[in-house]
Design a protein around this motif. Structure first.
Motif, mmCIF file in Angstrom:
data_model
loop_
_atom_site.group_PDB
_atom_site.id
_atom_site.type_symbol
_atom_site.label_atom_id
_atom_site.label_comp_id
_atom_site.label_asym_id
_atom_site.label_seq_id
_atom_site.Cartn_x
_atom_site.Cartn_y
_atom_site.Cartn_z
ATOM 1 N N VAL A 1 0.875 -1.165 0.000
ATOM 2 C CA VAL A 1 0.000 0.000 0.000
ATOM 3 C C VAL A 1 0.913 1.216 0.000
ATOM 4 O O VAL A 1 1.722 1.407 0.900
ATOM 5 C CB VAL A 1 -0.923 0.010 1.238
ATOM 6 C CG1 VAL A 1 -1.792 1.253 1.241
ATOM 7 C CG2 VAL A 1 -1.774 -1.246 1.261
ATOM 8 N N HIS A 2 0.787 2.023 -1.020
ATOM 9 C CA HIS A 2 1.672 3.169 -1.194
ATOM 10 C C HIS A 2 1.335 4.282 -0.213
ATOM 11 O O HIS A 2 0.223 4.377 0.292
ATOM 12 C CB HIS A 2 1.563 3.687 -2.631
ATOM 13 C CG HIS A 2 1.878 2.641 -3.648
ATOM 14 N ND1 HIS A 2 3.152 2.217 -3.915
ATOM 15 C CD2 HIS A 2 1.071 1.897 -4.437
ATOM 16 C CE1 HIS A 2 3.127 1.277 -4.844
ATOM 17 N NE2 HIS A 2 1.867 1.058 -5.180
ATOM 18 N N GLU A 3 2.324 5.126 0.024
ATOM 19 C CA GLU A 3 2.125 6.245 0.934
ATOM 20 C C GLU A 3 1.268 7.319 0.274
ATOM 21 O O GLU A 3 1.025 7.287 -0.928
ATOM 22 C CB GLU A 3 3.477 6.835 1.330
ATOM 23 C CG GLU A 3 4.312 5.882 2.153
ATOM 24 C CD GLU A 3 5.617 6.507 2.601
ATOM 25 O OE1 GLU A 3 5.732 7.746 2.537
ATOM 26 O OE2 GLU A 3 6.499 5.765 3.013
ATOM 27 N N ALA B 1 -4.763 10.374 -0.603
ATOM 28 C CA ALA B 1 -4.255 9.004 -0.613
ATOM 29 C C ALA B 1 -3.875 8.592 -2.034
ATOM 30 O O ALA B 1 -4.355 9.160 -3.021
ATOM 31 C CB ALA B 1 -5.311 8.052 -0.069
ATOM 32 N N HIS B 2 -3.018 7.597 -2.123
ATOM 33 C CA HIS B 2 -2.625 7.054 -3.419
ATOM 34 C C HIS B 2 -3.850 6.441 -4.088
ATOM 35 O O HIS B 2 -4.713 5.877 -3.409
ATOM 36 C CB HIS B 2 -1.535 5.995 -3.201
ATOM 37 C CG HIS B 2 -0.804 5.632 -4.439
ATOM 38 N ND1 HIS B 2 -1.282 4.671 -5.295
ATOM 39 C CD2 HIS B 2 0.352 6.084 -4.977
ATOM 40 C CE1 HIS B 2 -0.451 4.533 -6.307
ATOM 41 N NE2 HIS B 2 0.556 5.391 -6.129
ATOM 42 N N PRO B 3 -3.955 6.509 -5.422
ATOM 43 C CA PRO B 3 -5.124 5.929 -6.109
ATOM 44 C C PRO B 3 -5.300 4.430 -5.871
ATOM 45 O O PRO B 3 -6.423 3.933 -5.898
ATOM 46 C CB PRO B 3 -4.846 6.204 -7.586
ATOM 47 C CG PRO B 3 -3.926 7.367 -7.596
ATOM 48 C CD PRO B 3 -3.112 7.263 -6.350
ATOM 49 N N ASP B 4 -4.227 3.696 -5.615
ATOM 50 C CA ASP B 4 -4.342 2.267 -5.334
ATOM 51 C C ASP B 4 -5.017 2.000 -3.994
ATOM 52 O O ASP B 4 -5.547 0.913 -3.773
ATOM 53 C CB ASP B 4 -2.964 1.601 -5.335
ATOM 54 C CG ASP B 4 -2.385 1.486 -6.729
ATOM 55 O OD1 ASP B 4 -3.155 1.644 -7.698
ATOM 56 O OD2 ASP B 4 -1.182 1.211 -6.847
ATOM 57 N N ASP C 1 -11.798 -0.926 -1.414
ATOM 58 C CA ASP C 1 -12.910 -1.632 -2.044
ATOM 59 C C ASP C 1 -12.838 -3.129 -1.757
ATOM 60 O O ASP C 1 -13.860 -3.763 -1.478
ATOM 61 C CB ASP C 1 -12.893 -1.376 -3.552
ATOM 62 C CG ASP C 1 -14.029 -2.067 -4.259
ATOM 63 O OD1 ASP C 1 -15.172 -1.959 -3.776
ATOM 64 O OD2 ASP C 1 -13.771 -2.712 -5.292
ATOM 65 N N ILE C 2 -11.642 -3.701 -1.811
ATOM 66 C CA ILE C 2 -11.465 -5.124 -1.499
ATOM 67 C C ILE C 2 -11.880 -5.390 -0.053
ATOM 68 O O ILE C 2 -12.573 -6.371 0.231
ATOM 69 C CB ILE C 2 -10.012 -5.567 -1.762
ATOM 70 C CG1 ILE C 2 -9.741 -5.604 -3.269
ATOM 71 C CG2 ILE C 2 -9.728 -6.916 -1.136
ATOM 72 C CD1 ILE C 2 -8.299 -5.873 -3.633
ATOM 73 N N LEU C 3 -11.468 -4.542 0.856
ATOM 74 C CA LEU C 3 -11.811 -4.721 2.269
ATOM 75 C C LEU C 3 -13.315 -4.670 2.498
ATOM 76 O O LEU C 3 -13.890 -5.542 3.159
ATOM 77 C CB LEU C 3 -11.110 -3.667 3.126
ATOM 78 C CG LEU C 3 -11.441 -3.694 4.614
ATOM 79 C CD1 LEU C 3 -10.938 -4.987 5.226
ATOM 80 C CD2 LEU C 3 -10.833 -2.504 5.307
#
Length: 128
Positions: free
Chosen positions: A89-91, A97-100, A106-108
């Motif tokens: 998970v990017h900083e 927040a990072h787009p990822d 969403d997965i969580l």
């Protein structure tokens, strides 16, 4: 004249209601055919078969997680692959927040709301 029109309208609505109730309780064979076809289709091909043929793209793993018919073992395998191959998970980028991060969020949420999940599957995300 007005009372007869009112009575005819009420009788017409009662007939329409009776037809709709009949259609509601009419057994449908379409659902049974779909369920039998899904059982036949899903038996030979499971989404995650072995280590050699695993699709580890994040979009594929998200589709497995979002599929409401995925089993608990499929969910667990998909989450393990997400952690193994996409677990960084990017900083933050400045103030946002990072787009990822939206993908992981969403997965969580999806895994927590999935009908075949349990506490062990959800807790595998703590390694992320």
């Amino acid at each position: 004249m007005e009372i007869t029109l009112l009575i005819k309208s009420v009788m017409g609505l009662i007939v329409i209601l009776a037809v709709l109730i009949f259609l509601l309780f009419l057994p449908s064979t379409k659902k049974k055919k779909q369920v039998s076809q899904q059982k036949n289709d899903s038996s030979p091909d499971s989404p995650i078969v072995s280590n050699e043929t695993q699709n580890t793209s994040l979009e594929y793993l998200r589709s497995v997680i979002k599929n409401k018919k995925s089993t608990t073992s499929e969910l667990k395998n998909a989450l393990e692959l997400v952690i193994k191959h996409h677990g960084i998970v990017h900083e933050k980028i400045g103030e946002r927040a990072h787009p990822d991060f939206d993908i992981y969020m969403d997965i969580l949420f999806t895994i927590c709301r999935h009908p075949n999940t349990n506490k062990d599957v959800i807790l595998t995300l703590t390694a992320l």
